[in-house]
Scaffold this motif. Structure first.
Motif, PDB file in Angstrom:
ATOM      1  N   PHE A  33       0.841  -1.195   0.000  1.00  0.00           N
ATOM      2  CA  PHE A  33       0.000   0.000   0.000  1.00  0.00           C
ATOM      3  C   PHE A  33       0.874   1.242   0.000  1.00  0.00           C
ATOM      4  O   PHE A  33       1.944   1.263   0.615  1.00  0.00           O
ATOM      5  CB  PHE A  33      -0.874   0.043   1.262  1.00  0.00           C
ATOM      6  CG  PHE A  33      -1.748  -1.158   1.472  1.00  0.00           C
ATOM      7  CD1 PHE A  33      -1.233  -2.327   2.013  1.00  0.00           C
ATOM      8  CD2 PHE A  33      -3.093  -1.115   1.146  1.00  0.00           C
ATOM      9  CE1 PHE A  33      -2.036  -3.440   2.221  1.00  0.00           C
ATOM     10  CE2 PHE A  33      -3.904  -2.223   1.363  1.00  0.00           C
ATOM     11  CZ  PHE A  33      -3.370  -3.376   1.894  1.00  0.00           C
ATOM     12  N   PHE A  45      -5.048   6.864   1.968  1.00  0.00           N
ATOM     13  CA  PHE A  45      -4.778   5.814   1.012  1.00  0.00           C
ATOM     14  C   PHE A  45      -4.565   6.368  -0.392  1.00  0.00           C
ATOM     15  O   PHE A  45      -5.325   7.228  -0.862  1.00  0.00           O
ATOM     16  CB  PHE A  45      -5.953   4.823   1.008  1.00  0.00           C
ATOM     17  CG  PHE A  45      -5.927   3.832  -0.111  1.00  0.00           C
ATOM     18  CD1 PHE A  45      -6.769   3.961  -1.204  1.00  0.00           C
ATOM     19  CD2 PHE A  45      -5.059   2.750  -0.075  1.00  0.00           C
ATOM     20  CE1 PHE A  45      -6.758   3.042  -2.235  1.00  0.00           C
ATOM     21  CE2 PHE A  45      -5.040   1.821  -1.102  1.00  0.00           C
ATOM     22  CZ  PHE A  45      -5.885   1.971  -2.189  1.00  0.00           C
ATOM     23  N   TYR A  48      -3.034   0.379  -4.032  1.00  0.00           N
ATOM     24  CA  TYR A  48      -2.813  -0.941  -3.449  1.00  0.00           C
ATOM     25  C   TYR A  48      -2.413  -1.938  -4.528  1.00  0.00           C
ATOM     26  O   TYR A  48      -2.993  -1.941  -5.623  1.00  0.00           O
ATOM     27  CB  TYR A  48      -4.109  -1.385  -2.768  1.00  0.00           C
ATOM     28  CG  TYR A  48      -4.287  -2.886  -2.610  1.00  0.00           C
ATOM     29  CD1 TYR A  48      -5.295  -3.558  -3.286  1.00  0.00           C
ATOM     30  CD2 TYR A  48      -3.447  -3.604  -1.772  1.00  0.00           C
ATOM     31  CE1 TYR A  48      -5.469  -4.921  -3.132  1.00  0.00           C
ATOM     32  CE2 TYR A  48      -3.611  -4.968  -1.613  1.00  0.00           C
ATOM     33  CZ  TYR A  48      -4.624  -5.623  -2.294  1.00  0.00           C
ATOM     34  OH  TYR A  48      -4.782  -6.979  -2.140  1.00  0.00           O
ATOM     35  N   LEU A  55      -4.505  -3.269  -7.883  1.00  0.00           N
ATOM     36  CA  LEU A  55      -5.925  -3.565  -7.796  1.00  0.00           C
ATOM     37  C   LEU A  55      -6.779  -2.354  -7.441  1.00  0.00           C
ATOM     38  O   LEU A  55      -7.999  -2.378  -7.642  1.00  0.00           O
ATOM     39  CB  LEU A  55      -6.178  -4.685  -6.792  1.00  0.00           C
ATOM     40  CG  LEU A  55      -5.533  -6.041  -7.119  1.00  0.00           C
ATOM     41  CD1 LEU A  55      -5.977  -7.100  -6.120  1.00  0.00           C
ATOM     42  CD2 LEU A  55      -5.839  -6.466  -8.543  1.00  0.00           C
ATOM     43  N   ARG A  98      -4.174 -11.809   1.936  1.00  0.00           N
ATOM     44  CA  ARG A  98      -4.771 -12.284   0.694  1.00  0.00           C
ATOM     45  C   ARG A  98      -6.262 -12.060   0.838  1.00  0.00           C
ATOM     46  O   ARG A  98      -6.775 -11.900   1.927  1.00  0.00           O
ATOM     47  CB  ARG A  98      -4.468 -13.759   0.488  1.00  0.00           C
ATOM     48  CG  ARG A  98      -3.025 -14.029   0.135  1.00  0.00           C
ATOM     49  CD  ARG A  98      -2.790 -15.518  -0.055  1.00  0.00           C
ATOM     50  NE  ARG A  98      -1.483 -15.796  -0.634  1.00  0.00           N
ATOM     51  CZ  ARG A  98      -0.364 -15.863   0.058  1.00  0.00           C
ATOM     52  NH1 ARG A  98      -0.384 -15.660   1.350  1.00  0.00           N
ATOM     53  NH2 ARG A  98       0.780 -16.127  -0.539  1.00  0.00           N
ATOM     54  N   VAL A  99      -6.968 -12.053  -0.268  1.00  0.00           N
ATOM     55  CA  VAL A  99      -8.410 -11.852  -0.228  1.00  0.00           C
ATOM     56  C   VAL A  99      -9.030 -12.912   0.672  1.00  0.00           C
ATOM     57  O   VAL A  99      -8.720 -14.092   0.565  1.00  0.00           O
ATOM     58  CB  VAL A  99      -9.018 -11.929  -1.641  1.00  0.00           C
ATOM     59  CG1 VAL A  99     -10.532 -11.861  -1.573  1.00  0.00           C
ATOM     60  CG2 VAL A  99      -8.462 -10.801  -2.489  1.00  0.00           C
ATOM     61  N   GLY A 100      -9.872 -12.470   1.586  1.00  0.00           N
ATOM     62  CA  GLY A 100     -10.541 -13.396   2.493  1.00  0.00           C
ATOM     63  C   GLY A 100      -9.914 -13.496   3.855  1.00  0.00           C
ATOM     64  O   GLY A 100     -10.453 -14.159   4.733  1.00  0.00           O
ATOM     65  N   SER A 101      -8.787 -12.841   4.050  1.00  0.00           N
ATOM     66  CA  SER A 101      -8.175 -12.852   5.380  1.00  0.00           C
ATOM     67  C   SER A 101      -7.620 -11.477   5.659  1.00  0.00           C
ATOM     68  O   SER A 101      -7.341 -10.700   4.741  1.00  0.00           O
ATOM     69  CB  SER A 101      -7.074 -13.904   5.473  1.00  0.00           C
ATOM     70  OG  SER A 101      -6.000 -13.564   4.629  1.00  0.00           O
ATOM     71  N   TYR A 102      -7.477 -11.158   6.917  1.00  0.00           N
ATOM     72  CA  TYR A 102      -6.937  -9.853   7.271  1.00  0.00           C
ATOM     73  C   TYR A 102      -5.659 -10.021   8.068  1.00  0.00           C
ATOM     74  O   TYR A 102      -5.599 -10.798   9.010  1.00  0.00           O
ATOM     75  CB  TYR A 102      -7.933  -9.039   8.100  1.00  0.00           C
ATOM     76  CG  TYR A 102      -7.436  -7.625   8.279  1.00  0.00           C
ATOM     77  CD1 TYR A 102      -6.585  -7.307   9.326  1.00  0.00           C
ATOM     78  CD2 TYR A 102      -7.736  -6.648   7.346  1.00  0.00           C
ATOM     79  CE1 TYR A 102      -6.063  -6.033   9.447  1.00  0.00           C
ATOM     80  CE2 TYR A 102      -7.230  -5.371   7.476  1.00  0.00           C
ATOM     81  CZ  TYR A 102      -6.392  -5.070   8.519  1.00  0.00           C
ATOM     82  OH  TYR A 102      -5.876  -3.812   8.627  1.00  0.00           O
ATOM     83  N   GLU A 104      -2.292  -7.500   9.637  1.00  0.00           N
ATOM     84  CA  GLU A 104      -1.921  -6.121   9.871  1.00  0.00           C
ATOM     85  C   GLU A 104      -0.947  -5.620   8.817  1.00  0.00           C
ATOM     86  O   GLU A 104      -0.188  -6.379   8.219  1.00  0.00           O
ATOM     87  CB  GLU A 104      -1.288  -5.985  11.259  1.00  0.00           C
ATOM     88  CG  GLU A 104       0.056  -6.699  11.376  1.00  0.00           C
ATOM     89  CD  GLU A 104       0.563  -6.755  12.782  1.00  0.00           C
ATOM     90  OE1 GLU A 104       0.053  -7.561  13.564  1.00  0.00           O
ATOM     91  OE2 GLU A 104       1.488  -5.987  13.088  1.00  0.00           O
ATOM     92  N   GLN A 105      -0.993  -4.326   8.611  1.00  0.00           N
ATOM     93  CA  GLN A 105      -0.073  -3.668   7.700  1.00  0.00           C
ATOM     94  C   GLN A 105       1.123  -3.148   8.488  1.00  0.00           C
ATOM     95  O   GLN A 105       0.968  -2.530   9.534  1.00  0.00           O
ATOM     96  CB  GLN A 105      -0.772  -2.508   6.987  1.00  0.00           C
ATOM     97  CG  GLN A 105      -1.905  -2.966   6.079  1.00  0.00           C
ATOM     98  CD  GLN A 105      -2.589  -1.833   5.366  1.00  0.00           C
ATOM     99  OE1 GLN A 105      -2.017  -0.758   5.170  1.00  0.00           O
ATOM    100  NE2 GLN A 105      -3.830  -2.059   4.967  1.00  0.00           N
ATOM    101  N   PHE A 106       2.298  -3.401   7.949  1.00  0.00           N
ATOM    102  CA  PHE A 106       3.546  -2.922   8.541  1.00  0.00           C
ATOM    103  C   PHE A 106       4.043  -1.748   7.707  1.00  0.00           C
ATOM    104  O   PHE A 106       4.187  -1.862   6.484  1.00  0.00           O
ATOM    105  CB  PHE A 106       4.596  -4.036   8.550  1.00  0.00           C
ATOM    106  CG  PHE A 106       4.244  -5.185   9.444  1.00  0.00           C
ATOM    107  CD1 PHE A 106       3.429  -6.218   8.991  1.00  0.00           C
ATOM    108  CD2 PHE A 106       4.721  -5.247  10.743  1.00  0.00           C
ATOM    109  CE1 PHE A 106       3.087  -7.278   9.816  1.00  0.00           C
ATOM    110  CE2 PHE A 106       4.390  -6.311  11.573  1.00  0.00           C
ATOM    111  CZ  PHE A 106       3.577  -7.325  11.111  1.00  0.00           C
TER     112      PHE A 106
END
Lengths: 116, 114
Positions: A33, A45, A48, A55, A98-102, A104-106
């Motif tokens: 990101f 933002f 991404y 996307l 990945r799509v479907g899971s979360y 954290e962003q570093f």
């Protein structure tokens, strides 16, 4: 390295110059990101990537902003014909998401861009 | 349009006391919430998160509370320590959107005094 790295850390540009900001995400992180943080504001933002695919670029403020991640690892944010309002800290973040899971962003330390 | 709001720009708390940082959001599609901590000249560092299916999440001295009906969350730090002095950002994500981009508030600057 262990974390997200960004270079340069500081960049001063004259109005009208083109700049390129680099982000090295954590190895193996799928998602990348870019955020823009103006003085006194929270990060906003910009765009991404999932691997090499961009996307979502809905946050890019104008067509002067361009981002790429050609091999799904390092990413470059390019700003053409810089304007004074582009002055901000540009933050890069990566995550395993990945799509479907979360996950954290570093975040990296950011590049502080000053346009004179 | 600011979808995540932190209405207190700054907060000062004495060491050992509780720090309470507040955050409001407007987008009912947000279903994942995070707090980040930021020191000067560094990027934000993840602190704690909560999914909308929960109303509380605790990690050591840090607890996040979520009130979905009020669209409000708060971060409690107990006991506060001088090293907690930093800017705290509340962030929210709509995980039905690809990428899970974060929407941030403007931040609250916390100062913990000895």
């Amino acid at each position: 390295g262990a974390g997200v790295s960004q270079s340069p850390r500081y960049k001063v540009a004259k109005r009208g110059q083109d700049v390129a900001l680099r982000c090295d995400p954590i190895s193996g992180h799928v998602s990348l990101f870019w955020y823009q943080q103006a003085l006194g504001q929270g990060p906003e933002f910009l765009t991404y990537f999932q691997n090499e695919a961009q996307l979502d670029k809905s946050g890019l403020p104008s067509d002067r902003f361009f981002a790429e991640r050609p091999e799904g690892s390092v990413s470059t944010l390019k700003i053409q014909r810089t304007q004074q309002e582009d002055s901000a800290v540009y933050l890069c973040a990566s995550s395993l998401s990945r799509v479907g899971s979360y996950n954290e962003q570093f975040f990296g330390p950011g590049t502080r861009l000053t346009v004179l | 349009d600011q979808q995540v709001k932190q209405n207190s720009p700054s907060l000062s708390v004495q060491e050992g006391r509780i720090s309470i940082l507040n955050c409001d959001y407007t987008n009912s599609m947000f279903d994942y919430f995070l707090w980040y901590k930021k020191y000067p000249a560094e990027g934000p560092t993840f602190l704690i998160s909560i999914s909308s299916i929960k109303d509380k999440n605790e990690d050591g001295r840090f607890t996040v509370f979520l009130n979905k009906s009020a669209k409000h969350l708060s971060l409690h730090i107990v006991p506060s320590q001088p090293g907690d002095s930093a800017v705290y950002f509340c962030a929210a994500s709509d995980t039905s959107n690809s990428g899970y981009a974060l929407n941030f508030g403007k931040g609250t600057s916390l100062l913990v005094t000895p």
